[in-house]
Design a protein around this motif. Structure first.
Motif, PDB file in Angstrom:
ATOM      1  N   LEU A  82       0.805  -1.217   0.000  1.00  0.00           N
ATOM      2  CA  LEU A  82       0.000   0.000   0.000  1.00  0.00           C
ATOM      3  C   LEU A  82       0.842   1.273   0.000  1.00  0.00           C
ATOM      4  O   LEU A  82       0.346   2.337  -0.353  1.00  0.00           O
ATOM      5  CB  LEU A  82      -0.952   0.019   1.200  1.00  0.00           C
ATOM      6  N   LEU A  85       0.728   3.496  -3.159  1.00  0.00           N
ATOM      7  CA  LEU A  85      -0.408   4.337  -3.548  1.00  0.00           C
ATOM      8  C   LEU A  85      -0.026   5.732  -4.029  1.00  0.00           C
ATOM      9  O   LEU A  85      -0.573   6.187  -5.032  1.00  0.00           O
ATOM     10  CB  LEU A  85      -1.426   4.424  -2.400  1.00  0.00           C
ATOM     11  N   TYR A 107      -5.692  -6.039  -3.582  1.00  0.00           N
ATOM     12  CA  TYR A 107      -6.063  -5.075  -2.540  1.00  0.00           C
ATOM     13  C   TYR A 107      -5.539  -3.682  -2.872  1.00  0.00           C
ATOM     14  O   TYR A 107      -6.251  -2.689  -2.739  1.00  0.00           O
ATOM     15  CB  TYR A 107      -5.535  -5.553  -1.188  1.00  0.00           C
ATOM     16  N   LEU A 108      -4.292  -3.595  -3.331  1.00  0.00           N
ATOM     17  CA  LEU A 108      -3.704  -2.316  -3.726  1.00  0.00           C
ATOM     18  C   LEU A 108      -4.543  -1.681  -4.837  1.00  0.00           C
ATOM     19  O   LEU A 108      -4.908  -0.505  -4.754  1.00  0.00           O
ATOM     20  CB  LEU A 108      -2.263  -2.517  -4.212  1.00  0.00           C
ATOM     21  N   GLN A 158      -7.650  -2.227  -5.683  1.00  0.00           N
ATOM     22  CA  GLN A 158      -9.003  -1.879  -5.233  1.00  0.00           C
ATOM     23  C   GLN A 158      -8.996  -0.618  -4.373  1.00  0.00           C
ATOM     24  O   GLN A 158      -9.980   0.115  -4.339  1.00  0.00           O
ATOM     25  CB  GLN A 158      -9.608  -3.026  -4.430  1.00  0.00           C
ATOM     26  N   ALA A 159      -7.896  -0.354  -3.695  1.00  0.00           N
ATOM     27  CA  ALA A 159      -7.826   0.810  -2.805  1.00  0.00           C
ATOM     28  C   ALA A 159      -7.705   2.126  -3.575  1.00  0.00           C
ATOM     29  O   ALA A 159      -8.120   3.177  -3.071  1.00  0.00           O
ATOM     30  CB  ALA A 159      -6.638   0.662  -1.855  1.00  0.00           C
ATOM     31  N   ILE A 160      -7.191   2.087  -4.774  1.00  0.00           N
ATOM     32  CA  ILE A 160      -6.903   3.311  -5.539  1.00  0.00           C
ATOM     33  C   ILE A 160      -8.092   4.259  -5.628  1.00  0.00           C
ATOM     34  O   ILE A 160      -7.987   5.413  -5.225  1.00  0.00           O
ATOM     35  CB  ILE A 160      -6.337   2.964  -6.933  1.00  0.00           C
ATOM     36  N   HIS A 171     -10.679   4.526  -3.859  1.00  0.00           N
ATOM     37  CA  HIS A 171     -11.230   4.879  -2.549  1.00  0.00           C
ATOM     38  C   HIS A 171     -10.320   5.812  -1.758  1.00  0.00           C
ATOM     39  O   HIS A 171     -10.785   6.509  -0.855  1.00  0.00           O
ATOM     40  CB  HIS A 171     -11.498   3.609  -1.735  1.00  0.00           C
ATOM     41  N   ILE A 172      -9.054   5.836  -2.109  1.00  0.00           N
ATOM     42  CA  ILE A 172      -8.096   6.611  -1.329  1.00  0.00           C
ATOM     43  C   ILE A 172      -7.583   7.834  -2.083  1.00  0.00           C
ATOM     44  O   ILE A 172      -7.403   8.895  -1.497  1.00  0.00           O
ATOM     45  CB  ILE A 172      -6.921   5.715  -0.873  1.00  0.00           C
TER      46      ILE A 172
END
Length: 152
Positions: free
Chosen positions: A45, A48, A95-96, A98-100, A102-103
């Motif tokens: 993470l 990001l 996971y990395l 999918q986080a893009i 949202h973050i």
């Protein structure tokens, strides 16, 4: 257009050495000034921020279960598993990705995964490196010699 090629993996683990091998190949290639090459290692993470401030990100990594035979595959992050089945290597990349959205603040870059299924051999990693160059629109080619990259 600013593009980043982020190569992920661990050069000391054969099953996870594809990203570092592709990085080694691309590091010896003439890249356009608009392309940043990044050795993402095992940063997870912490990668990001590298998805900010660019139009395109190509993630290079070892993958499993996307091809019946060994080789290179282009994956849309939407095809990555939405919920990790386990907490192994593939779950971390999914996971990395999918986080893009949202973050990070919009606009988020176009993201493509260049996956290497099976052993990270020099010919397969050179094919992945050429594919990365094609995806960023490089017309410089890749004059790297296979012997300049360790087979892992």
């Amino acid at each position: 257009m600013l593009a980043r090629i982020i190569c992920i993996g661990n050069p000391f683990i054969a099953a996870d050495a594809a990203g570092p091998m592709v990085y080694g190949i691309l590091a010896g290639c003439p890249l356009p000034a608009s392309v940043n090459l990044v050795d993402g290692g095992l940063a997870g993470l912490r990668l990001l921020p590298l998805f900010e401030g660019c139009n395109q990100v190509i993630v290079v990594d070892a993958v499993e279960g996307f091809r019946a035979d060994p080789g290179v595959i282009i994956l849309d992050p939407a095809t990555m598993p939405s919920a990790p089945v386990d907490y192994g290597h593939q779950a971390g990349l999914a996971y990395l990705l999918q986080a893009i959205p949202h973050i990070l603040d919009p606009p988020v870059p176009e993201v493509v995964v260049v996956g290497i299924e099976g052993p990270a051999t020099v010919p397969v990693c050179r094919q992945a490196a050429r594919l990365c160059l094609d995806l960023v629109g490089s017309e410089n080619g890749c004059p790297c010699r296979p012997e300049s990259v360790s087979a892992g």
